[in-house]
Scaffold this motif. Structure first.
Motif, PDB file in Angstrom:
ATOM      1  N   HIS A 205       0.813  -1.212   0.000  1.00  0.00           N
ATOM      2  CA  HIS A 205       0.000   0.000   0.000  1.00  0.00           C
ATOM      3  C   HIS A 205       0.848   1.265   0.000  1.00  0.00           C
ATOM      4  O   HIS A 205       0.438   2.301   0.535  1.00  0.00           O
ATOM      5  CB  HIS A 205      -0.975  -0.019   1.183  1.00  0.00           C
ATOM      6  N   SER A 206       2.010   1.170  -0.620  1.00  0.00           N
ATOM      7  CA  SER A 206       2.867   2.343  -0.756  1.00  0.00           C
ATOM      8  C   SER A 206       2.352   3.206  -1.901  1.00  0.00           C
ATOM      9  O   SER A 206       1.348   2.894  -2.551  1.00  0.00           O
ATOM     10  CB  SER A 206       4.311   1.912  -1.031  1.00  0.00           C
ATOM     11  N   ARG A 207       3.038   4.280  -2.192  1.00  0.00           N
ATOM     12  CA  ARG A 207       2.625   5.226  -3.236  1.00  0.00           C
ATOM     13  C   ARG A 207       2.515   4.554  -4.606  1.00  0.00           C
ATOM     14  O   ARG A 207       1.714   4.945  -5.450  1.00  0.00           O
ATOM     15  CB  ARG A 207       3.615   6.394  -3.286  1.00  0.00           C
ATOM     16  N   SER A 278       9.935   4.124  -2.059  1.00  0.00           N
ATOM     17  CA  SER A 278      10.140   2.683  -2.032  1.00  0.00           C
ATOM     18  C   SER A 278       8.997   2.039  -1.272  1.00  0.00           C
ATOM     19  O   SER A 278       8.191   2.721  -0.633  1.00  0.00           O
ATOM     20  CB  SER A 278      11.473   2.322  -1.375  1.00  0.00           C
ATOM     21  N   SER A 279       8.937   0.723  -1.356  1.00  0.00           N
ATOM     22  CA  SER A 279       7.952  -0.047  -0.593  1.00  0.00           C
ATOM     23  C   SER A 279       8.686  -0.707   0.563  1.00  0.00           C
ATOM     24  O   SER A 279       9.653  -1.443   0.342  1.00  0.00           O
ATOM     25  CB  SER A 279       7.298  -1.109  -1.480  1.00  0.00           C
ATOM     26  N   SER A 280       8.254  -0.432   1.765  1.00  0.00           N
ATOM     27  CA  SER A 280       8.963  -0.959   2.925  1.00  0.00           C
ATOM     28  C   SER A 280       8.177  -2.094   3.575  1.00  0.00           C
ATOM     29  O   SER A 280       6.988  -2.296   3.304  1.00  0.00           O
ATOM     30  CB  SER A 280       9.199   0.155   3.945  1.00  0.00           C
ATOM     31  N   LEU A 281       8.856  -2.833   4.419  1.00  0.00           N
ATOM     32  CA  LEU A 281       8.226  -3.950   5.120  1.00  0.00           C
ATOM     33  C   LEU A 281       7.320  -3.437   6.239  1.00  0.00           C
ATOM     34  O   LEU A 281       7.609  -2.416   6.871  1.00  0.00           O
ATOM     35  CB  LEU A 281       9.292  -4.871   5.706  1.00  0.00           C
ATOM     36  N   LYS A 307      13.687  -6.979   2.620  1.00  0.00           N
ATOM     37  CA  LYS A 307      14.285  -5.735   2.166  1.00  0.00           C
ATOM     38  C   LYS A 307      15.187  -6.020   0.965  1.00  0.00           C
ATOM     39  O   LYS A 307      15.956  -6.980   0.960  1.00  0.00           O
ATOM     40  CB  LYS A 307      15.102  -5.098   3.294  1.00  0.00           C
ATOM     41  N   GLU A 308      15.081  -5.188  -0.050  1.00  0.00           N
ATOM     42  CA  GLU A 308      15.880  -5.356  -1.265  1.00  0.00           C
ATOM     43  C   GLU A 308      17.370  -5.272  -0.958  1.00  0.00           C
ATOM     44  O   GLU A 308      17.814  -4.430  -0.165  1.00  0.00           O
ATOM     45  CB  GLU A 308      15.504  -4.254  -2.262  1.00  0.00           C
ATOM     46  N   VAL A 355      10.808  -7.450  -6.239  1.00  0.00           N
ATOM     47  CA  VAL A 355       9.373  -7.182  -6.360  1.00  0.00           C
ATOM     48  C   VAL A 355       9.161  -5.770  -6.887  1.00  0.00           C
ATOM     49  O   VAL A 355       8.664  -5.555  -7.979  1.00  0.00           O
ATOM     50  CB  VAL A 355       8.665  -7.356  -4.997  1.00  0.00           C
ATOM     51  N   MET A 356       9.524  -4.791  -6.089  1.00  0.00           N
ATOM     52  CA  MET A 356       9.420  -3.382  -6.427  1.00  0.00           C
ATOM     53  C   MET A 356      10.563  -2.669  -5.723  1.00  0.00           C
ATOM     54  O   MET A 356      11.237  -3.272  -4.868  1.00  0.00           O
ATOM     55  CB  MET A 356       8.065  -2.819  -5.969  1.00  0.00           C
ATOM     56  N   PRO A 357      10.812  -1.397  -6.036  1.00  0.00           N
ATOM     57  CA  PRO A 357      11.885  -0.688  -5.335  1.00  0.00           C
ATOM     58  C   PRO A 357      11.739  -0.827  -3.819  1.00  0.00           C
ATOM     59  O   PRO A 357      10.702  -0.532  -3.249  1.00  0.00           O
ATOM     60  CB  PRO A 357      11.680   0.757  -5.787  1.00  0.00           C
TER      61      PRO A 357
END
Length: 952
Positions: A205-207, A278-281, A307-308, A355-357
């Motif tokens: 549910h990040s930007r 970014s998308s965080s945990l 985490k990437e 997955v995503m940034p």
């Protein structure tokens, strides 16, 4: 064609090198730094020393590298750290809209002059000239010939105009709104609807969840022109831009030109910070179940997020190698599962992927057979549980290591033959995403240093590290008709617990030490050798009647591609045997060969840089493949084995049939599949050999009959044509030809294929399919008939297709804004009888179908009555000559050309007339061929419309 990309697909694959940054040619200064925190005791990976890099005073970055592959060509990319993630709610879609507008007018190329100019220079719009917009970037690509200084100069000017010279005229903006909405329309469907619901979960549910690059219709249709101009000036600025240039150029001179041309780029006053999203945990687990009427099967994904981990240091790189080995070994285990008599799933697998940034994940995926959701999911999860508990075996790891090292060795062998695009992509990734881009030599050094040190315990530890019960998403998507039986979160979790509690045996790594062949061949002889100075070909005749044609090239340092064929194919079998015959090569080759079953063969071939595949098509049968010098014995012994020692495997056959039947259950729920099947049926004139698969046809496939047909097709190689192209050492090759090819069975009889008289039906035919819920239509128009085959006419037909496509693009897209990507195709054949087909296809609004068809047909009529515009003929010539200049320096081109000429009984030196015929072609010649073949007497109109239109 202008596109936007979303890199969120689930990729289940084998080994892949963590990054590639190209070969070396000479040291060059490097001044672009990557800033990040480095742990004490770790060693940073340096940037590829063969690329010239720099940053101007205004913040503009450049990467310049010399590369000769292909010769006389350069590739330029303008990268902008500007994507849909930066848009406000009122700007959604403007990053992508700007990408479009970059082709609709700049300071030095007003309106459509940019495309017009480049087409005259031999650059194809869509195929060569292109761009994409994603969440975090917008990237423009421009390949150019380097043998024309004016074109090179203008190419740099185009890049400069894209950076800060768009005109953004109101009239052009208004025209482009419709084009972008048609692009958005093309993307609609079940996959898009599912994406919009699953993306928020995937990105926590990040930007990113609310910033799909295509944007929102209300914004695209109604924003004021000043809004996009402000967006352009705000974000297209030098500190967020990089120019990447790789090709047959003088690096020092190019650097000087770049510094001169881009030094005056300005940043806006009150510069807005470019935030890094970014998308965080979250530490939470998520579950989502979705149904859609047009989905054809149930899919379950489990994403264990982490985490990437970017690659900056050698320690990071070694960790990435662990993941690659892990992914490759796990992929092969799932491949073995799929070979069961009753496979537990249609598709399934798992891997550690980005997955995503900001995020990477252990991603598990299963596409379930109808009615077998629980068993399918458990089968895939069981392998992860087995892996966590019992790990990989030593033989699996050693085989994967060997494969990795051999792959790297092959890359090093070709390091001076790498294409410019390969380097561009590496430097593009370096600028946009950071991380290491060391160059091929450094990568080779690290791989050979690190791979031997990786232990089984380290790889096995990844399963425990990555397969976790926190930060875990479970996503279920299914056909709407299965909504009542859709598993709840509690059910999926119970399945996981059940599997985890099972008693398990360690994975059995089925490896054979037997020789591949049960019976060694009795070698034959080369009985005749001739060389043709004009074509550079060598002709060998073998003692069993096989004709070998060798073309030595230096396009690759260590590659030979080949194809062998004889006449006959499925044409020699009745309709009752057709399904067994047409599937025989796939079924029999899936069973293994010689002393090896399928799993043993896959492991035997692991790490070898070669491949061989038997085929049986309508008029021929034979083999296709490739090899390097080291693996020639393996390649040709495998070919011999496929011809003389095929195997039957009842279990694998049952699995193939079972999955084929399962794939048909909900096939008709997909509107595009229904439309495709209709097109195939109509264009095949309802012949049983052209209609799509169904349960009745699958039931006709018989393993014993397929096996006997396969053996019949390869029992006699008399008259076989065997073409080999590449860096051939005849002294090394000839013993293999005598041992494995001259020994193939032959009875002296040369077969001929039958003319089945199957072709596109004649007359006027119209068929409309009503399927799907989205407000979109697909149109397919076909003109066909008999064709007086000769080489010059085939080139004129290609010119006809290209000039028609130019006009379709100009009219349907640019003038009428009614479609996004209209396209045309042409096909011609000589055998079994001369035939041609010209097709036009595009997507559009259902309300515009008749208008767009009328416009397309009108352009066809103009070609026939008036002929193409002379400038469009010149565009075709420039594009075709430049394209041919490049592809003629590839081994696969010559393999396709030579086998095609041999199949048709045409002269092998025919291509020597290509330049003369193309350069001498006139608009009148193309008009004459259009007048001859585009009469409209044989015209098929196929249209897909949504179900709602039929209801009205």
């Amino acid at each position: 064609m202008k596109i936007y990309k979303i890199n969120i697909a689930l990729l289940i694959a084998g080994n892949c090198l963590p990054f590639f940054a190209g070969a070396q040619h000479k040291p060059a200064k490097s001044t672009v730094a990557v800033h990040h925190t480095v742990q004490p005791g770790t060693k940073l990976i340096p940037l590829d020393p063969s690329v010239r890099t720099g940053k101007l005073a205004n913040g503009f970055t450049y990467y310049i590298r010399h590369n000769n592959e292909p010769e006389h060509r350069v590739v330029m990319y303008l990268a902008n750290k500007v994507g849909s993630i930066l848009e406000t709610d009122e700007e959604q879609g403007l990053s992508h809209f700007l990408e479009h507008m970059s082709f609709n007018g700049t300071e030095h190329f007003p309106k459509s002059e940019l495309i017009n100019y480049l087409q005259k220079a031999g650059v194809r719009f869509g195929a060569d000239l292109n761009a994409y917009t994603s969440f975090d970037e917008t990237v423009y690509q421009l390949p150019l010939p380097t043998d024309d200084p004016a074109v090179m100069k203008n190419g740099l000017q185009i890049m400069r105009d894209w950076a800060q010279g768009l005109t953004l005229e109101t009239a052009e903006i208004e025209k482009e709104r419709g084009v972008i909405m048609e692009e958005e329309r093309l993307g609609r469907g079940a996959a898009d609807r599912i994406l919009r619901q699953t993306l928020p979960v995937m990105v926590n549910h990040s930007r990113y969840a609310s910033r799909l690059p295509i944007g929102k219709a209300d914004v695209i249709l109604h924003f004021k022109p000043e809004v996009i101009r402000n967006y352009y000036h705000k974000w297209y600025r030098p500190d967020l831009q990089a120019l990447i240039i790789v090709g047959d150029i003088d690096v020092a001179k190019m650097e000087q030109l770049v510094r001169q041309k881009f030094a005056d780029l300005k940043s806006p006053p009150n510069e807005k910070p470019r935030l890094k999203y970014s998308s965080s945990l979250t530490g939470k687990n998520q579950f989502l179940a979705i149904t859609d009427k047009e989905l054809t099967n149930t899919v379950i994904e489990v994403n264990c997020k982490h985490k990437e981990q970017k690659i900056y240091t050698e320690t990071d790189y070694r960790a990435s190698l662990l993941k690659s080995l892990f992914n490759g070994m796990l992929s092969r285990r799932y491949m073995e599962l799929s070979r069961q008599a009753n496979p537990p799933f249609l598709e399934g697998g798992a891997a550690i992927r980005d997955v995503m940034p900001g995020l990477e994940a252990f991603k598990l995926y299963v596409s379930c057979r109808p009615g077998e959701v629980e068993s399918g999911f458990k089968a895939v999860w069981r392998e992860t549980a087995r892996l966590q508990r019992l790990g990989f075996s030593k033989t699996e790891l050693e085989r994967s290591k060997r494969e990795y090292l051999n792959e790297m060795e092959a890359m090093m062998q070709e390091k001076d033959k790498m294409t410019s695009d390969t380097y561009v992509n590496a430097y593009l990734n370096h600028f946009l995403n950071g991380g290491a881009t060391p160059g091929l030599s450094k990568q080779n050094e690290m791989i050979n240093r690190f791979i031997p040190t990786i232990t089984l315990a380290e790889v096995n530890a990844l399963a425990k590290e990555y397969i976790r019960e926190t930060n875990r998403d479970i996503i279920v998507t299914a056909p709407e008709k299965d909504k009542a039986t859709l598993p709840a979160e509690s059910a999926v979790l119970a399945w996981i617990r059940d599997v985890n509690a099972e008693k398990m045996d360690a994975f059995k790594d089925d490896v054979s030490t037997l020789p591949l062949l049960a019976h060694m061949p009795v070698p034959g002889k080369i009985v005749k050798e001739e060389k043709d100075a004009k074509t550079g070909l060598t002709f060998l005749t073998l003692s069993n009647g096989v004709n070998v044609i060798l073309k030595k090239t230096n396009f690759k340092n260590d590659e030979i591609v080949f194809q062998a064929f004889t006449n006959g194919g499925t044409s020699l079998y009745s309709d009752a045997d057709y399904e067994s015959a047409s599937n025989a090569a796939n079924i029999i080759s899936s069973a293994g060969v010689g002393n090896y079953n399928a799993s043993q063969l896959e492991k035997y071939l692991s790490g070898k840089q070669m491949s061989v595949f038997p085929f049986i098509d309508e008029r021929t049968q034979g083999f296709m493949g490739n090899t390097n010098t080291k693996d020639m014995d393996s390649a040709f012994s495998l070919l011999y084995a496929y011809a003389t020692e095929p195997r039957k495997d009842e279990q694998i056959f049952k699995g193939i049939i079972s999955n084929a039947k399962a794939a048909l259950v909900n096939k008709d729920d997909d509107p595009e599949s229904v439309f495709s099947d209709t097109m195939t049926t109509v264009l095949g004139n309802y012949n049983i050999r052209r209609t799509p698969a169904n349960l009745e046809k699958i039931a006709q496939i018989n393993l014993d009959r397929a096996y006997s047909i396969y053996k019949e097709r390869f029992a006699n190689v008399t008259g076989m044509k065997f073409v080999l192209v590449g860096n051939i050492d005849e002294a090394k090759l000839k013993p293999y030809l005598e041992k494995y090819i001259a020994s193939l069975p032959a009875n002296g009889t040369i077969e001929a294929a039958k003319n089945l008289d199957i072709h596109v039906p004649e007359g006027l035919i119209s068929k409309t399919v009503y399927a799907g819920k989205e407000d979109k239509a697909m149109v397919y128009l076909v003109f066909s008939g008999k064709f007086d085959y000769d080489y010059a006419s085939t080139l004129k037909m290609q010119a006809l297709k290209e000039t028609l496509e130019i006009r379709l693009l100009e009219r349907l897209r640019e003038e009428e804004s009614g479609v996004y990507s209209p396209a045309a195709e042409v096909s011609t054949r000589k055998l079994p009888d001369g035939r041609y087909g010209i097709s036009i296809y595009f997507g559009c609004s259902p309300a515009n179908v008749e208008r767009m068809i009328a416009s397309a047909v009108d352009e066809v009529e103009k070609l026939r009555k008036v002929g193409p515009a002379p400038e469009n003929i010149e565009k075709f010539k420039a594009e075709d000559l430049h394209t041919m200049q490049t592809i003629m320096k590839t081994n696969n081109f010559w393999l396709d050309y030579l086998t095609g000429q041999l199949s048709n009984g045409e002269p092998l030196d025919q291509i020597s007339n290509y330049n003369k015929l193309i350069k001498g072609m006139t608009a009148k010649e193309v008009k004459d061929i259009a007048d001859k073949y585009l009469t409209g007497k044989n015209y098929i109109r196929l249209v897909l419309l949504p179900e709602s239109v039929k209801a009205k």
